[in-house]
Design a protein around this motif. Sequence first.
Motif, PDB file in Angstrom:
ATOM      1  N   MET A   1     -10.899   7.360   5.760  1.00 42.99           N
ATOM      2  CA  MET A   1     -10.091   6.171   5.892  1.00 42.99           C
ATOM      3  C   MET A   1     -10.255   5.637   7.315  1.00 42.99           C
ATOM      4  O   MET A   1     -10.065   6.357   8.290  1.00 42.99           O
ATOM      5  CB  MET A   1      -8.628   6.527   5.609  1.00 42.99           C
ATOM      6  CG  MET A   1      -7.685   5.388   5.759  1.00 42.99           C
ATOM      7  SD  MET A   1      -6.004   5.933   5.459  1.00 42.99           S
ATOM      8  CE  MET A   1      -5.553   4.817   4.182  1.00 42.99           C
ATOM      9  N   ASP A   2     -10.617   4.375   7.459  1.00 45.59           N
ATOM     10  CA  ASP A   2     -10.854   3.757   8.751  1.00 45.59           C
ATOM     11  C   ASP A   2      -9.618   2.960   9.159  1.00 45.59           C
ATOM     12  O   ASP A   2      -9.263   1.990   8.505  1.00 45.59           O
ATOM     13  CB  ASP A   2     -12.078   2.857   8.650  1.00 45.59           C
ATOM     14  CG  ASP A   2     -12.682   2.568   9.990  1.00 45.59           C
ATOM     15  OD1 ASP A   2     -12.455   3.352  10.931  1.00 45.59           O
ATOM     16  OD2 ASP A   2     -13.369   1.537  10.113  1.00 45.59           O
ATOM     17  N   ILE A   3      -8.940   3.368  10.222  1.00 43.63           N
ATOM     18  CA  ILE A   3      -7.697   2.734  10.668  1.00 43.63           C
ATOM     19  C   ILE A   3      -7.935   2.113  12.040  1.00 43.63           C
ATOM     20  O   ILE A   3      -8.543   2.734  12.913  1.00 43.63           O
ATOM     21  CB  ILE A   3      -6.558   3.771  10.745  1.00 43.63           C
ATOM     22  CG1 ILE A   3      -6.318   4.374   9.360  1.00 43.63           C
ATOM     23  CG2 ILE A   3      -5.288   3.134  11.271  1.00 43.63           C
ATOM     24  CD1 ILE A   3      -5.304   5.490   9.338  1.00 43.63           C
TER      25      ILE A   3
ATOM     26  N   LYS B   1       5.023   1.221   2.856  1.00 40.94           N
ATOM     27  CA  LYS B   1       5.361   2.297   1.934  1.00 40.94           C
ATOM     28  C   LYS B   1       6.599   1.889   1.149  1.00 40.94           C
ATOM     29  O   LYS B   1       7.567   1.403   1.708  1.00 40.94           O
ATOM     30  CB  LYS B   1       5.622   3.595   2.690  1.00 40.94           C
ATOM     31  CG  LYS B   1       5.929   4.765   1.763  1.00 40.94           C
ATOM     32  CD  LYS B   1       6.077   6.041   2.537  1.00 40.94           C
ATOM     33  CE  LYS B   1       6.326   7.195   1.571  1.00 40.94           C
ATOM     34  NZ  LYS B   1       6.451   8.467   2.264  1.00 40.94           N
ATOM     35  N   GLN B   2       6.537   2.109  -0.167  1.00 43.37           N
ATOM     36  CA  GLN B   2       7.673   1.830  -1.042  1.00 43.37           C
ATOM     37  C   GLN B   2       8.624   3.017  -0.984  1.00 43.37           C
ATOM     38  O   GLN B   2       8.231   4.143  -1.243  1.00 43.37           O
ATOM     39  CB  GLN B   2       7.187   1.630  -2.487  1.00 43.37           C
ATOM     40  CG  GLN B   2       8.283   1.339  -3.475  1.00 43.37           C
ATOM     41  CD  GLN B   2       8.741  -0.089  -3.409  1.00 43.37           C
ATOM     42  OE1 GLN B   2       7.939  -0.985  -3.187  1.00 43.37           O
ATOM     43  NE2 GLN B   2      10.025  -0.315  -3.582  1.00 43.37           N
TER      44      GLN B   2
ATOM     45  N   PHE C   1       6.352   6.807  15.171  1.00 46.03           N
ATOM     46  CA  PHE C   1       5.996   8.165  14.783  1.00 46.03           C
ATOM     47  C   PHE C   1       4.491   8.314  14.743  1.00 46.03           C
ATOM     48  O   PHE C   1       3.758   7.336  14.634  1.00 46.03           O
ATOM     49  CB  PHE C   1       6.643   8.577  13.448  1.00 46.03           C
ATOM     50  CG  PHE C   1       6.063   7.921  12.237  1.00 46.03           C
ATOM     51  CD1 PHE C   1       5.083   8.556  11.489  1.00 46.03           C
ATOM     52  CD2 PHE C   1       6.506   6.682  11.811  1.00 46.03           C
ATOM     53  CE1 PHE C   1       4.558   7.972  10.359  1.00 46.03           C
ATOM     54  CE2 PHE C   1       5.985   6.091  10.674  1.00 46.03           C
ATOM     55  CZ  PHE C   1       5.016   6.732   9.948  1.00 46.03           C
ATOM     56  N   GLU C   2       4.051   9.564  14.866  1.00 44.91           N
ATOM     57  CA  GLU C   2       2.626   9.878  14.855  1.00 44.91           C
ATOM     58  C   GLU C   2       2.287  10.671  13.610  1.00 44.91           C
ATOM     59  O   GLU C   2       3.079  11.494  13.150  1.00 44.91           O
ATOM     60  CB  GLU C   2       2.248  10.675  16.098  1.00 44.91           C
ATOM     61  CG  GLU C   2       2.356   9.887  17.380  1.00 44.91           C
ATOM     62  CD  GLU C   2       1.948  10.692  18.595  1.00 44.91           C
ATOM     63  OE1 GLU C   2       1.904  11.943  18.510  1.00 44.91           O
ATOM     64  OE2 GLU C   2       1.673  10.075  19.636  1.00 44.91           O
ATOM     65  N   THR C   3       1.107  10.418  13.081  1.00 50.09           N
ATOM     66  CA  THR C   3       0.632  11.118  11.894  1.00 50.09           C
ATOM     67  C   THR C   3      -0.895  11.135  11.946  1.00 50.09           C
ATOM     68  O   THR C   3      -1.492  10.648  12.898  1.00 50.09           O
ATOM     69  CB  THR C   3       1.150  10.440  10.601  1.00 50.09           C
ATOM     70  OG1 THR C   3       0.780  11.230   9.479  1.00 50.09           O
ATOM     71  CG2 THR C   3       0.629   9.036  10.446  1.00 50.09           C
TER      72      THR C   3
ATOM     73  N   SER D   1      -2.532   8.475   4.110  1.00 42.97           N
ATOM     74  CA  SER D   1      -2.941   8.086   2.756  1.00 42.97           C
ATOM     75  C   SER D   1      -2.306   8.976   1.697  1.00 42.97           C
ATOM     76  O   SER D   1      -1.930   8.515   0.625  1.00 42.97           O
ATOM     77  CB  SER D   1      -4.463   8.102   2.625  1.00 42.97           C
ATOM     78  OG  SER D   1      -4.950   9.399   2.859  1.00 42.97           O
ATOM     79  N   SER D   2      -2.134  10.273   1.996  1.00 42.03           N
ATOM     80  CA  SER D   2      -1.555  11.172   1.002  1.00 42.03           C
ATOM     81  C   SER D   2      -0.045  10.977   0.851  1.00 42.03           C
ATOM     82  O   SER D   2       0.526  11.347  -0.170  1.00 42.03           O
ATOM     83  CB  SER D   2      -1.854  12.632   1.344  1.00 42.03           C
ATOM     84  OG  SER D   2      -1.209  13.005   2.538  1.00 42.03           O
ATOM     85  N   SER D   3       0.609  10.374   1.855  1.00 40.07           N
ATOM     86  CA  SER D   3       2.051  10.141   1.794  1.00 40.07           C
ATOM     87  C   SER D   3       2.403   8.845   1.073  1.00 40.07           C
ATOM     88  O   SER D   3       3.572   8.510   0.954  1.00 40.07           O
ATOM     89  CB  SER D   3       2.649  10.105   3.195  1.00 40.07           C
ATOM     90  OG  SER D   3       2.472  11.345   3.826  1.00 40.07           O
TER      91      SER D   3
END
Length: 110
Positions: free
Chosen positions: A1-3, A11-12, A42-44, A50-52
């Motif tokens: 995934m390119d961010i 996010k719903q 926040f950091e991730t 993508s998995s969240s």
Amino acid sequence: MDIHVGEIYGKQTTGKFVMYNVLKVSKSVVTLQNIDNPLSLFETTADKLSSSGYVRISQTPYIDLEASTPKRRKAAKKPSRCPLTFDFLEDRADSERPSPIMPDLFTAQS
């Protein structure tokens, strides 16, 4: 995934759709800021993002024209184009909040 910095992810959650602006991207860490609450950071990682269930909403940066100015002025990065520029691909100006493009997850599961 390119961010990339300036992209918007959403996010719903139960009953509402929350959008986040990408502030910083390093090798493994992505820093996000809530668009409605600029103090919420926040950091991730890209994999966790993508998995969240976060989905890229817009690649065009969102510029808040009504943001309050900080008490201490810092050398802020200037936008690369006028915030009122209309992006016909995104169908909105840079200063307009992007519309969520999410299927209603609650009715899709029925």
